[in-house]
Design an enzyme around this catalytic site. Sequence first.
Site, short mmCIF file in Angstrom:
data_model
loop_
_atom_site.label_atom_id
_atom_site.label_comp_id
_atom_site.label_asym_id
_atom_site.label_seq_id
_atom_site.Cartn_x
_atom_site.Cartn_y
_atom_site.Cartn_z
N SER A 31 13.94 -5.35 -49.40
CA SER A 31 14.61 -4.11 -49.46
C SER A 31 14.81 -3.65 -51.21
CB SER A 31 16.32 -4.56 -49.31
OG SER A 31 16.51 -5.60 -49.97
N GLY B 124 15.05 -6.90 -45.63
CA GLY B 124 15.19 -8.08 -45.03
C GLY B 124 14.28 -9.06 -45.00
N ASN C 138 15.09 -12.97 -50.09
CA ASN C 138 15.87 -13.14 -48.83
C ASN C 138 15.69 -14.73 -48.41
OD1 ASN C 138 17.02 -10.71 -48.05
ND2 ASN C 138 14.95 -9.93 -48.01
N ASP D 257 27.34 -3.38 -52.25
CA ASP D 257 27.37 -4.52 -51.74
C ASP D 257 26.87 -5.65 -52.79
OD1 ASP D 257 24.42 -4.01 -52.47
OD2 ASP D 257 23.88 -3.92 -50.58
N HIS E 247 22.02 -4.88 -54.23
CA HIS E 247 21.00 -3.74 -54.23
C HIS E 247 21.32 -2.76 -55.35
CE1 HIS E 247 20.83 -5.09 -49.92
NE2 HIS E 247 19.26 -5.07 -50.17
#
Length: 209
Positions: free
Chosen positions: A35, A72, A101, A182, A185
Amino acid sequence: MFKRLSGKSLAALLLLSAAASAYSAPKTVLVLGDSLSAEYGLSRGTGWVALAEQKLKQNNIDAVVVNASVSGETTSGGRSRLPALLTKYKPDLVVIELGANDGLRGLPVPAAEANLRAMSDAASKADAKVMLIGMRMPPNYGRDYADKFFAMYGALSKDIKAPLVPFMLDGVADKPQLFQADRLHPLAEAHPTILANIWPTLQKTIKAK
């Protein structure tokens, strides 16, 4: 009247012509990331990959950038997707930005390293150069795990002789105001800094290919 070329002269001329064509052909850069490279939560064209393509053009570097990043994505996912991407795009350079991840899920560091190594091997067999982009884990994941995770990129890059950007979020990770809600990011305004971390290695690597 034109002078007739000998067989050797004609062959030499054809070789020179082929070399000139190969030299002028645009290079293909394949970015295989998660991402952080897939413009998650951003307007299209504002992430570091799109900015890199613009900067390549500004610097008169004839290259096509293929962004095959998926939000992801893990190193395992990248490993499974890479063979088809190599066949389809025949890249000159594969930029691997994966592992974050794996780390966020607390997956074993040796497994991530094995996947990254397998991707490097696959790219090399396809006559593509590899460039690695590293990542750090937040301190709350434990000092031992975070240190091993970060060190993995450096050790692997030396072993496979691949250029490395140690930490793509250098100058960003410690600035909460540069992140989306979040807190994972980066916002669009952080991506020029991310590119600044990546660009020197990318420029040098694509020119060397």
